[in-house]
Design a protein around this motif. Structure first.
Motif, mmCIF file in Angstrom:
data_model
loop_
_atom_site.group_PDB
_atom_site.id
_atom_site.type_symbol
_atom_site.label_atom_id
_atom_site.label_comp_id
_atom_site.label_asym_id
_atom_site.label_seq_id
_atom_site.Cartn_x
_atom_site.Cartn_y
_atom_site.Cartn_z
ATOM 1 N N SER A 274 0.868 -1.182 0.000
ATOM 2 C CA SER A 274 0.000 0.000 0.000
ATOM 3 C C SER A 274 0.900 1.225 0.000
ATOM 4 C CB SER A 274 -0.885 0.012 1.241
ATOM 5 O OG SER A 274 -0.108 0.399 2.371
ATOM 6 N N ALA A 284 -3.620 0.124 -3.802
ATOM 7 C CA ALA A 284 -2.568 -0.900 -3.690
ATOM 8 C C ALA A 284 -1.558 -0.742 -4.822
ATOM 9 C CB ALA A 284 -3.192 -2.289 -3.752
ATOM 10 N N GLN A 315 -6.229 -2.471 3.558
ATOM 11 C CA GLN A 315 -4.772 -2.408 3.376
ATOM 12 C C GLN A 315 -4.200 -3.818 3.482
ATOM 13 O OE1 GLN A 315 -2.591 -0.477 6.538
ATOM 14 N NE2 GLN A 315 -1.036 0.322 5.127
#
Ligand code: GAL
Length: 372
Positions: A274, A284, A315
């Motif tokens: 991330s 991402a 995440q």
């Protein structure tokens, strides 16, 4: 007779509890065998002798700090998880680096075939020091559920330069003091050229968000956000997984990557990370390489469709190879709830491949049959 009926009823209740889920429901409450939302954030999964073990941060209702430790859950089918309790407990001793109230994040466990030990690495921040320590913590156990014994904590590879820094970069006399302002183009160039590696050379490289990866030859690697979260590093571990060999590389210098997760398919290494926006999600990033030590090539965002620009509000934390299924990988991510950390949600999605690259799309619910 009444007793028999009661017994059967109890068995049925138990059965219901134990085989509650037949699919994944990304982002929803995910109950364990006791009916309580799984508390294993920033986690990773180890597959060992037919059982999956999910390790993660135990978060309380109103604190992100470690008040309990690292949890372990076990499962045979990946949908239903049994609470195995606290695998690594925080300490009550002020002398301990893992004293209650410190920060323990992103624990990962690997099994060492030679020593038959389970080895846990995690991101450790010392009590009341914010995120300044940027240490790695290492713990060890004889059984997958623990209890794990805390061994040590430190920065990474003190006194060692990465394999991929040039002579010129190593010998540069430019220091952090030369830059009054951060984030200028000159400063960025200096960071790319190893400004922070040199700054941290003596004490060791910073280590925050992290994962572990065991390669086909059983060599293991620690992959972590270093250099003030600006650069990822990949460090080779010794054969017992308890130390560093001193061989390490930098990935995407200055690229600001966190939350690394790695897998390997048909000889190619894939890494999904991330950006750095704290508990808030962002898009991402995807990297590939033919060797764990790089060079790593960056591709575009692997997420597709609605919510792709925020990784579906999550995440990355780990990529889980499904046992017994070829090329079946699950992307594991966290939907953080910093105001009520224990309510943080898990987003697990199947990885599809298009033109040889991983692709992630949102699914309200799905089962392992997507891999058939
Ligand atoms: C995130 C990181 C988390 C945690 C958090 C603290 O960026 O991925 O693991 O460290 O920051 O703000």
């Amino acid at each position: 007779m009444k007793k028999i009926i009661l017994f059967i009823a109890l068995c049925l209740v138990n059965l219901r509890l134990y085989s509650q889920y037949k699919e994944f429901h990304p982002g929803e409450i995910w109950k364990d065998n006791k009916g309580i939302h799984i508390n294993a954030h920033g986690g990773g999964v180890l597959y060992h002798h037919g059982t999956y073990y999910w390790y993660g941060e135990n978060k309380s209702e109103n604190s992100n700090n470690a008040l309990v430790g690292v949890m372990c859950y076990s499962s045979q089918d990946l949908y239903n998880w049994k609470n195995e309790g606290v695998a690594l407990e925080v300490s009550d001793s002020k002398e301990s680096p893992i004293v209650r109230g410190c920060i323990i994040e992103r624990p990962k466990v690997i099994f060492n075939e030679r020593s038959r030990k389970f080895v846990m690495y995690f991101h450790l921040e010392l009590l009341d020091k914010g995120y300044a320590a940027a240490n790695v913590g290492i713990a060890i156990a004889d059984s997958p559920t623990g209890k794990f014994t805390f061994l040590k904590n430190s920065r990474v590879n003190a006194g060692k330069y990465p394999l991929d820094m040039t002579k010129e970069q190593k010998e540069s006399t430019s220091t952090v003091a030369d830059f009054k302002d951060w984030w200028t183009p000159e400063w960025r160039k200096a960071v790319e050229d190893g400004l922070f590696v040199r700054r941290d050379f003596m004490g060791g490289q910073m280590s925050r968000d992290m994962t572990l990866f065991v390669d086909d030859d059983n060599k293991a690697y620690h992959i972590y956000s270093s250099e003030d979260n600006l650069t990822l590093q990949i460090a080779e571990l010794t054969d017992d997984y308890l130390n560093y060999t001193g061989r390490y590389v930098r990935v995407a210098p200055g690229g600001h990557n966190e939350a690394p997760s790695v897998f390997k398919k048909e000889g190619t290494y894939f890494m999904i990370t991330s950006g750095c926006t704290g508990w808030d999600p962002n898009a991402a990033r995807l990297f590939t390489s033919d060797s764990i030590f790089g060079p790593w090539k960056q591709h575009s965002n692997p997420c597709n469709g609605d919510g792709a620009d925020l990784t579906f509000n999550s995440q990355s934390t780990y990529i889980l190879p499904v046992a017994g299924k070829k090329d079946a990988f699950i992307f594991m991510a966290d939907r953080w709830k910093p105001k009520k950390p224990s309510d943080g949600r898990y987003v697990w999605l199947p990885i599809k491949f298009e033109n040889g690259l991983p692709v992630l799309g949102w699914l309200d619910q799905w089962g392992l049959n997507v891999f058939n």
